[in-house]
Design a protein around this motif. Structure first.
Motif, mmCIF file in Angstrom:
data_model
loop_
_atom_site.group_PDB
_atom_site.id
_atom_site.type_symbol
_atom_site.label_atom_id
_atom_site.label_comp_id
_atom_site.label_asym_id
_atom_site.label_seq_id
_atom_site.Cartn_x
_atom_site.Cartn_y
_atom_site.Cartn_z
ATOM 1 N N VAL A 105 0.833 -1.206 0.000
ATOM 2 C CA VAL A 105 0.000 0.000 0.000
ATOM 3 C C VAL A 105 0.868 1.257 0.000
ATOM 4 C CG1 VAL A 105 -1.653 1.341 1.353
ATOM 5 C CG2 VAL A 105 -1.968 -1.128 1.093
ATOM 6 N N LEU A 106 1.846 1.290 0.917
ATOM 7 C CA LEU A 106 2.697 2.480 1.022
ATOM 8 C C LEU A 106 3.537 2.674 -0.236
ATOM 9 C CD1 LEU A 106 3.757 2.029 4.744
ATOM 10 C CD2 LEU A 106 2.322 3.863 3.838
ATOM 11 N N GLU A 107 4.065 1.596 -0.774
ATOM 12 C CA GLU A 107 4.871 1.676 -1.987
ATOM 13 C C GLU A 107 4.038 2.201 -3.157
ATOM 14 O OE1 GLU A 107 8.402 -1.115 -3.741
ATOM 15 O OE2 GLU A 107 6.480 -2.100 -3.351
ATOM 16 N N PHE A 108 2.790 1.731 -3.251
ATOM 17 C CA PHE A 108 1.890 2.160 -4.314
ATOM 18 C C PHE A 108 1.568 3.650 -4.186
ATOM 19 C CE2 PHE A 108 -2.535 2.990 -5.626
ATOM 20 C CZ PHE A 108 -2.444 2.663 -6.970
ATOM 21 N N LEU A 109 1.259 4.089 -2.984
ATOM 22 C CA LEU A 109 0.887 5.492 -2.777
ATOM 23 C C LEU A 109 2.058 6.434 -3.033
ATOM 24 C CD1 LEU A 109 -1.312 5.133 0.433
ATOM 25 C CD2 LEU A 109 -2.118 5.735 -1.861
ATOM 26 N N LEU A 110 3.276 6.013 -2.650
ATOM 27 C CA LEU A 110 4.445 6.875 -2.825
ATOM 28 C C LEU A 110 4.846 7.027 -4.292
ATOM 29 C CD1 LEU A 110 6.672 5.776 0.200
ATOM 30 C CD2 LEU A 110 5.466 7.942 -0.081
ATOM 31 N N ARG A 111 4.255 6.218 -5.151
ATOM 32 C CA ARG A 111 4.533 6.368 -6.582
ATOM 33 C C ARG A 111 3.733 7.526 -7.188
ATOM 34 N NH1 ARG A 111 4.339 0.534 -7.219
ATOM 35 N NH2 ARG A 111 2.324 0.701 -8.279
ATOM 36 N N ALA A 112 2.827 8.104 -6.422
ATOM 37 C CA ALA A 112 1.993 9.198 -6.925
ATOM 38 C C ALA A 112 2.849 10.445 -7.116
ATOM 39 C CB ALA A 112 0.857 9.489 -5.955
ATOM 40 N N GLU A 113 2.947 10.908 -8.341
ATOM 41 C CA GLU A 113 3.707 12.125 -8.636
ATOM 42 C C GLU A 113 2.750 13.313 -8.594
ATOM 43 O OE1 GLU A 113 5.725 11.639 -12.301
ATOM 44 O OE2 GLU A 113 6.897 9.919 -11.627
ATOM 45 N N MET A 114 2.600 13.876 -7.435
ATOM 46 C CA MET A 114 1.623 14.962 -7.267
ATOM 47 C C MET A 114 2.126 15.925 -6.206
ATOM 48 S SD MET A 114 -1.173 12.606 -5.279
ATOM 49 C CE MET A 114 -2.414 13.855 -5.324
ATOM 50 N N GLY A 115 1.674 17.131 -6.266
ATOM 51 C CA GLY A 115 2.039 18.105 -5.258
ATOM 52 C C GLY A 115 0.873 18.364 -4.326
ATOM 53 N N GLY A 116 0.971 19.406 -3.510
ATOM 54 C CA GLY A 116 -0.132 19.774 -2.628
ATOM 55 C C GLY A 116 -0.234 18.874 -1.418
ATOM 56 N N ASN A 117 -1.401 18.956 -0.745
ATOM 57 C CA ASN A 117 -1.580 18.248 0.521
ATOM 58 C C ASN A 117 -2.339 16.940 0.404
ATOM 59 O OD1 ASN A 117 -0.253 20.196 2.070
ATOM 60 N ND2 ASN A 117 -2.077 21.509 2.043
ATOM 61 N N VAL A 118 -2.739 16.557 -0.807
ATOM 62 C CA VAL A 118 -3.574 15.359 -0.954
ATOM 63 C C VAL A 118 -2.851 14.123 -0.458
ATOM 64 C CG1 VAL A 118 -4.783 13.875 -2.585
ATOM 65 C CG2 VAL A 118 -4.893 16.359 -2.854
ATOM 66 N N LEU A 119 -1.670 13.859 -1.023
ATOM 67 C CA LEU A 119 -0.927 12.662 -0.605
ATOM 68 C C LEU A 119 -0.484 12.794 0.847
ATOM 69 C CD1 LEU A 119 0.220 9.929 -1.467
ATOM 70 C CD2 LEU A 119 2.297 11.087 -2.213
ATOM 71 N N ASN A 120 -0.136 14.031 1.260
ATOM 72 C CA ASN A 120 0.219 14.250 2.670
ATOM 73 C C ASN A 120 -0.889 13.766 3.594
ATOM 74 O OD1 ASN A 120 2.496 15.434 1.714
ATOM 75 N ND2 ASN A 120 2.078 17.485 2.530
ATOM 76 N N LYS A 121 -2.137 14.101 3.250
ATOM 77 C CA LYS A 121 -3.278 13.718 4.091
ATOM 78 C C LYS A 121 -3.399 12.202 4.202
ATOM 79 C CE LYS A 121 -6.203 17.811 3.365
ATOM 80 N NZ LYS A 121 -7.466 18.314 2.804
ATOM 81 N N VAL A 122 -3.211 11.506 3.075
ATOM 82 C CA VAL A 122 -3.346 10.044 3.086
ATOM 83 C C VAL A 122 -2.254 9.421 3.943
ATOM 84 C CG1 VAL A 122 -3.390 7.968 1.663
ATOM 85 C CG2 VAL A 122 -4.414 10.077 0.809
ATOM 86 N N ILE A 123 -0.985 9.861 3.728
ATOM 87 C CA ILE A 123 0.138 9.265 4.462
ATOM 88 C C ILE A 123 0.029 9.575 5.950
ATOM 89 C CG2 ILE A 123 2.648 9.239 4.700
ATOM 90 C CD1 ILE A 123 1.692 7.863 2.161
ATOM 91 N N VAL A 124 -0.251 10.854 6.267
ATOM 92 C CA VAL A 124 -0.372 11.237 7.681
ATOM 93 C C VAL A 124 -1.516 10.484 8.335
ATOM 94 C CG1 VAL A 124 -0.951 13.137 9.237
ATOM 95 C CG2 VAL A 124 0.705 13.495 7.398
ATOM 96 N N ASN A 125 -2.603 10.291 7.625
ATOM 97 C CA ASN A 125 -3.748 9.553 8.150
ATOM 98 C C ASN A 125 -3.375 8.122 8.531
ATOM 99 O OD1 ASN A 125 -6.778 9.489 8.501
ATOM 100 N ND2 ASN A 125 -6.501 7.768 7.073
ATOM 101 N N ILE A 126 -2.400 7.550 7.797
ATOM 102 C CA ILE A 126 -1.947 6.181 8.096
ATOM 103 C C ILE A 126 -1.060 6.155 9.336
ATOM 104 C CG2 ILE A 126 -0.502 4.284 7.235
ATOM 105 C CD1 ILE A 126 -1.499 4.983 4.404
ATOM 106 N N VAL A 127 -0.174 7.174 9.466
ATOM 107 C CA VAL A 127 0.839 7.132 10.533
ATOM 108 C C VAL A 127 0.422 7.896 11.783
ATOM 109 C CG1 VAL A 127 2.668 6.852 8.836
ATOM 110 C CG2 VAL A 127 2.089 9.157 9.648
ATOM 111 N N ASP A 128 -0.665 8.609 11.734
ATOM 112 C CA ASP A 128 -1.078 9.416 12.887
ATOM 113 C C ASP A 128 -2.590 9.280 13.124
ATOM 114 O OD1 ASP A 128 -0.857 11.181 15.005
ATOM 115 O OD2 ASP A 128 -1.090 12.969 13.723
ATOM 116 N N PRO A 129 -3.037 8.801 14.286
ATOM 117 C CA PRO A 129 -2.258 8.365 15.440
ATOM 118 C C PRO A 129 -1.330 7.186 15.078
ATOM 119 C CG PRO A 129 -4.560 8.647 16.011
ATOM 120 C CD PRO A 129 -4.486 8.728 14.529
ATOM 121 N N PRO A 130 -0.210 7.077 15.794
ATOM 122 C CA PRO A 130 0.863 6.181 15.347
ATOM 123 C C PRO A 130 0.688 4.720 15.744
ATOM 124 C CG PRO A 130 1.595 7.381 17.271
ATOM 125 C CD PRO A 130 0.218 7.892 16.975
ATOM 126 N N ILE A 131 -0.539 4.199 15.640
ATOM 127 C CA ILE A 131 -0.744 2.794 15.998
ATOM 128 C C ILE A 131 0.002 1.888 15.015
ATOM 129 C CG2 ILE A 131 -2.482 0.972 16.235
ATOM 130 C CD1 ILE A 131 -4.467 3.233 17.030
#
Length: 1227
Positions: free
Chosen positions: A80-106
């Motif tokens: 999942v993480l490898e697939f998402l990190l392949r997204a070539e995009m700017g802005g906060n969209v990908l930030n929101k997805v990644i942060v949502n996965i790692v925070d809260p840090p369960i």
């Protein structure tokens, strides 16, 4: 996965994020959802969909927390993480997805703990490093938590020391982000150095000159500023620092371009010819530091497993001589050449060869390999210990040409003359030098026609023209002066005058810098010729002309004064210190080589590094002095518990001990985690041993450098007695410490237009108060390896723009010489029309004799024969091309033209052959070497040698030498006649780097009297880039009537006989002897017989005698010999022979026959004498035997006679007795 299955998963994903289906908390359902996420085609669209839909983020968060087992972390979570990190995009969209996965840090806590504990597989480790790097780079989020996590040694060190290069590269970026937190570069926000690999730093002085392994493998572009940044008013405060930084980075990137290309070819990552030596099978056997009385910086001694193939057939006593004198051995493993150490197929490090012929001559050979830079050395030593199979590959990259300049740039903290070099603006007055030679400037200013002979004490009268006066005044009155010298205007002459003036009327020391050794020698000869004493001049560098050998710095070293006792005491003290450091270095190497890292070593290591483990492995002391025994009565030693633990067992007989219970977390570790921990300890121990070795090496090198400086101190004192120091640009950087210690005041640079700016500024020292640049920015620019950095590429880096050109384009005042003394007017007309409108012809260029045997002094041989591609060699300057060009027709024509010119009496010193391309240069050399000895300059020889195209010319037969060069490497040279092969001829009308006005300018300005060009005019005129330039030039050619559809010859004897030679064979058909097809017919020296040749030139040069006056008559004459027996023949020029050869032969035959008869008679007589002698010997032997037999017979007869007498006596006695009466007394 089937299409149906894929569609089902995609639908399930869409249904859940849109709220059509509820995501159950069961891990199975969550797994299917995440599988559906990974089956989305576009990662960027997928991230947008997750954020855009109300349940998207919560569903992803829930699914990623549903299963935290190792299998999930290593598998689906990483997917999942490898697939998402392949997204070539700017802005906060990908930030929101990644942060949502790692925070809260369960999920995140378990993921990074798994990384720390070593339970992640290689792919999951890569994903973790990339996610951490991504989190640290988020601009719109608080990344403090992630900075703290990344700063943990257990995280950062593990990433940076990973076996995977991809993980390490992320680690370098993470480390850079952490170290530069809170720092911003306000001057240039686009320039972000650091973090790309382990040799990328913000401070360029921390960058190792030779690349590390990870840098070689990195595909990230380096941090480079464009040239325009230096002109930005905002950068003024940091301009000097930025200038030095970017000058270093650009020059090093140019080196890296060639180095990476050659390394890729050597490792078979890229197609191309492997130019260096490959040694398969070596091992590190010892430390090298030179002989005891001549120590050097240290290196590794690598012993070959077998002998070098080149040494096959070389006797053991001749092995050292092979490496010193044999052309094959002397070129092999050259000193300071670059090499790559390969272990088990992976690069361990780059280093240089330190050539020691004694070690190379050993059987098997030993190679000394030196690795610069602590990072590279440390990593190489670590891998060297682990690798099973080692190879050494020589890399044929001229690092030695870059390294001295790069090292000098690192040491520069200030930039002398920076006000002129960096901060000059239009309207700003140029400062005067500290010392102005008013004895020259005054008279010249008042009267420009002043004769300089009495002022400068020159051998001849010198009256300058107005442009020469202006240039001399600028050179003497300005702190920085630029003197532009178009072709043939005598730039070097002005330079020599300036040097003479400064030498006579000041006490200043002048550093003279030239691009090549050849140019340096020429300029030094000019200085001597103008009256500067030889004893005031010293020359740095090798390959000087024999006439200048006495100026070499090596002579100065030998002539130094004797050292005092105090100086020797300091030297001996430094020697002792270096010897002690070397002993420590050898001990460190021995320790590293012999290290075992067994249980005892590991236990000792845990005592300081992991005390909890050390206490867990402590074996209790038995009471009453007894000993614990284990299996089969074996005594338990202190390593018992650590060995139990390493083998995956419990504490055995000690499992109930309190300290073992207290360390239950350690003893409960599974076998895999235990093995990972053991490997970590072993790696730490090896790392420590390597660091100890590196430290010992650094300390030794420091002592050795200190010792070298003490020895060089005497040289510096000698240098300070010299007024002129001459060197090449590379030499100025290589010997920078010695030169700067001599405190030169003036820097005078010859051919400054073709020298890189970095080479000029590194020749400046703190004491430099004046700089004179002499050159021409309208001729060829400096050479660089990386086309992407050139002015021609247009990317803005402008590495090949010289300091001279940059200042001229900026508007810095410069003086241009206006009278040319080289080209006849027909030739100078071209450069005047195309480049120098104010150029005048000096009187001596006019009314010269025409070139003999041709219809014009300027010729363009037009043709349509196609070019060929030459894949053996590349011309990097030709738009970064990986190939070169050649044209067979032009090669044949050049060969025949040169031969024809030789028939007109022009020698090799009169002709130079030029071509733009190395491929054509090689082709021409191969064609010419059968008839002549083509002479290449050092630069062309080096280029052809690197391509493997420089074979030895057959020197058994003495041949006429002829100069052959590429256009680029003939700048600054000249010849009476230039024959140039332009090479390009193709339907696409591509002319490559021949579109350069500078290159055309150099080409057409080399000839004094005759210019002959061979090319396809249509290809050049129709070229998209450069077509206008060549159209203008060829129109001038046509206007002068110089364009021909072949080579236009004329017979000197019969001027009406003219012909255009369209094909090479036409020369044999129509001008076999250099004239026409008419018989010559003129009487030879004998005044009897006519010349038998076809028409040929009567005189080979003006004012030379008629060729027939010296031509030998070869007519055959006949007659009878003096004996009247035989017919004899002779050549007219030889005269009638006094002896008949046939008579001589007959006489010799008779003499030989008589000799044979005499020898036969002597043989017969000898045989008869030998026979008689043998007969006499036999008769003597027979006589002797007979006498012996007679003697024996006589003795026998005597014996018989005695016996008979005795018997007779007895018989008589018996008769007497018988006749006496009976009883007669017988007494």
């Amino acid at each position: 996965m089937s299409n149906l299955r894929t569609k089902q998963l995609q639908k399930r994903f869409d249904d859940i994020i849109h709220g059509n289906v509820k995501l159950e908390k069961r891990s199975k359902d969550c797994h299917l959802f995440l599988q559906g996420l990974c089956e989305q085609g576009d990662p960027a669209k997928c991230a947008n969909d997750i954020v855009a839909n109300p349940l998207g983020l919560s569903a992803v968060q829930q699914a990623m927390r549903s299963d935290l087992r190792p299998n999930f972390l290593n598998g689906l979570a990483s997917d999942v993480l490898e697939f998402l990190l392949r997204a070539e995009m700017g802005g906060n969209v990908l930030n929101k997805v990644i942060v949502n996965i790692v925070d809260p840090p369960i999920f995140w806590n378990d993921f990074h703990r798994a990384f720390e504990n070593g339970t992640l597989n290689e792919r999951a480790q890569r994903v973790f490093a990339k996610v951490l790097s991504y989190l640290l780079q988020m601009n719109s989020r608080d990344t403090t938590t992630y900075h703290q996590l990344a700063s943990r040694p257990s995280i950062l060190n593990k990433i940076i020391n990973s076996d995977q290069q991809e993980v390490r590269l992320e680690g370098y970026l993470i480390k850079h982000i952490i170290s530069s937190a809170g720092k911003t570069n306000t001057a240039d926000l686009d320039f972000v150095p650091g973090g790309r690999h382990d040799n990328d730093f913000v401070d360029f002085r921390e960058i190792a000159i030779l690349p590390t392994v990870d840098e070689l493998s990195s595909n990230k572009n380096p941090a480079l500023r464009r040239a325009s940044h230096l002109e930005d008013p905002k950068s003024k405060k940091t301009r000097v620092a930025d200038y030095l930084d970017n000058t270093f980075r650009l020059l090093r990137d140019d080196m890296m371009h060639e180095l990476k290309e050659d390394t890729d070819i050597a490792l078979k990552k890229k197609q191309g010819r492997q130019r260096g030596l490959v040694i398969d099978g070596i091992k590190a056997v010892d430390i090298y530091a030179g002989a005891e009385n001549r120590r050097t910086r240290w290196g590794l001694m690598l012993q070959c497993n077998s002998d070098l193939p080149a040494l096959k057939g070389v006797e053991e006593k001749d092995r050292r001589k092979f490496f010193l004198d044999d052309h094959r051995g002397s070129r092999m493993l050259r000193h300071q050449s670059l090499a790559c150490l390969i272990g088990d197929g992976e690069i361990l490090g780059l280093g240089t060869i330190h050539r020691d012929e004694d070690l190379l001559a050993e059987k098997p050979p030993i190679i000394v390999f030196q690795i610069e830079g602590r990072v590279s050395l440390s990593k190489a030593l670590l891998q060297l210990k682990k690798s099973k199979h080692l190879r050494l590959i020589q890399i044929d990259c001229a690092v030695f040409a870059f390294e001295p300049v790069l090292k000098a740039l690192k040491k520069m903290r200030v930039l002398p003359l920076s006000e002129e070099i960096l901060f000059w603006e239009d309207g700003k007055e140029i400062a005067s030098p500290p010392v102005v030679v008013t004895r020259i400037t005054g008279p010249l200013s008042r009267n420009p026609s002043t004769d300089l002979k009495p002022l400068l004490q020159t051998p001849n009268a010198i009256i300058l023209d107005i442009s020469q006066v202006s240039s001399l005044l600028a050179g003497l009155k300005q702190r920085v002066s630029l003197i532009q010298g178009p072709p043939g205007t005598g730039k070097s002459f002005i330079g020599a005058l300036l040097a003479k003036a400064l030498h006579m009327y000041t006490s200043q020391t002048i550093l003279v810098v030239c691009y090549t050794n050849h140019a340096l020698d020429q300029f030094l000869e000019d200085l001597i010729g103008i009256g500067i004493p030889r004893q005031d001049i010293v020359r740095f560098g090798s390959r000087a002309k024999p006439a200048l050998e006495d100026l070499g710095v090596h002579i100065l070293r030998r002539q130094g004064p004797r050292r005092s006792r105090t100086e020797w005491a300091l030297i001996n003290e430094a020697r002792h210190d270096a010897s002690h450091r070397f002993s420590n270095l050898q001990a460190s190497f021995t320790t590293l080589q012999s290290s075992q890292r067994g249980p005892e070593t590991l236990l000792a290591h845990t005592k300081s590094k992991d005390p909890d483990f050390y206490h867990a492995f402590r074996v209790p002391n038995p009471k009453d002095g007894m000993k614990f025994v284990g299996h089969k009565g074996k005594v338990v030693d202190k390593t018992f518990l650590i060995r139990q633990w390493m083998q995956g067992r419990d504490a055995g007989m000690f499992k109930n001990e309190s300290h073992v219970h207290a360390a239950h977390q350690i003893w409960n570790m599974d076998k895999n985690r235990r093995q990972l921990k053991v490997e970590e300890w072993r790696s730490d121990i090896l790392q420590r041993l390597v660091e100890d070795l590196c430290t010992a090496g650094d300390l030794y090198n420091c002592c050795q450098d200190n010792l070298s400086r003490k020895f060089e101190k005497a040289l510096v004192e000698q240098l300070r007695t010299k007024r002129i120091i001459g060197c090449t640009t590379t030499g100025a950087a290589k010997f920078a410490e010695d030169i700067k210690a001599a405190s030169p005041d003036v820097l005078l640079v010859e051919e400054a237009g073709e020298i890189l700016e970095s080479h000029v500024v590194t020749a400046l020292s703190k004491t430099t108060s004046q700089m004179i640049l002499i050159g021409d920015h309208k001729q060829l620019r400096p050479k660089v390896k990386n086309y992407a950095l050139t002015v021609e590429k247009g990317e803005g880096y402008d590495l090949n723009r010289s300091l001279f050109e940059r200042l001229v384009l900026k508007g810095f005042p410069h003086v241009t010489l206006s009278a040319q003394h080289r080209m006849r007017p027909e030739i100078s007309a071209f450069v005047r029309a195309l480049t120098y409108p104010d150029l005048r012809d000096a009187p001596k260029t006019k009314n010269r004799d025409n070139i003999r045997g041709v219809q014009s002094n300027v010729i363009f041989v037009n043709h349509s024969h196609p070019e060929d591609e030459d894949k053996r060699v590349s011309d990097g300057a030709d738009g970064g091309s990986t190939t070169s060009k050649q044209n067979t027709y032009e090669v044949k024509m050049v060969l025949r033209i040169v031969r024809y010119l030789a028939q007109q009496g022009y020698g090799s010193d009169d002709i130079a052959i030029l071509t733009p391309y190395l491929g054509q240069l090689s082709h021409l050399r191969d064609a010419l070497k059968n008839e002549s000895d083509p002479i290449l300059n050092d630069l062309d020889s080096s280029d052809l040698s690197r391509a493997g195209l420089l074979t030895d010319v057959d020197s058994k037969k003495k041949k006429t030498r002829i100069r052959l060069a590429t256009i680029d490497n003939y700048q600054g040279e000249e010849s009476d006649i230039v024959v140039a092969s332009l090479c390009r001829s193709n339907p696409s009308n591509s002319i490559g780097f021949m579109d350069s006005p500078e290159r055309l300018n150099v080409l057409i300005s080399r000839a004094r009297n005759g210019l002959i060009l061979i090319g396809n005019s249509a290809t050049f005129e129709r070229s998209k880039k450069g077509g206008k330039l060549w159209t203008d030039f060829l129109n001038l050619m046509r206007k002068g009537g110089y364009v021909f559809e072949g080579f236009p010859i004329k017979c000197e004897k019969h001027p009406s006989k003219r012909r255009i030679m369209e094909q090479p064979d036409d020369f044999d058909a129509y001008a076999p002897d250099g004239g026409c097809t008419e018989p010559c017919g003129m009487l030879l020296k004998c005044n009897v017989h006519p010349c038998a040749l076809k028409c040929h030139p009567l005189r080979i040069a003006p004012n030379q005698p008629n060729t027939h006056a010296t031509m030998l008559c070869g007519a055959l004459l006949r007659g009878r010999c003096s004996a009247g027996t035989h017919t004899i023949t002779w050549q007219c020029h030889a005269g009638r022979p006094s002896d008949c050869e046939q008579c001589k032969v007959e006489m010799k035959r008779l003499e030989k026959l008589a000799q044979r008869d005499l020898e036969a008679k002597e043989e017969r007589d000898t045989a008869e004498r030998e026979h008689d002698l043998r007969m006499l010997k036999l008769e003597a032997r027979l006589r002797s035997q007979r006498e012996a037999l007679a003697e024996l017979q006589r003795a026998k007869d005597q014996e018989n006679e005695l016996e008979k007498l005795a018997e007779d006596w007895k018989h008589g006695l018996s008769l007497t007795r018988s006749s006496l009466p009976t009883g007669f007394n017988q007494r």
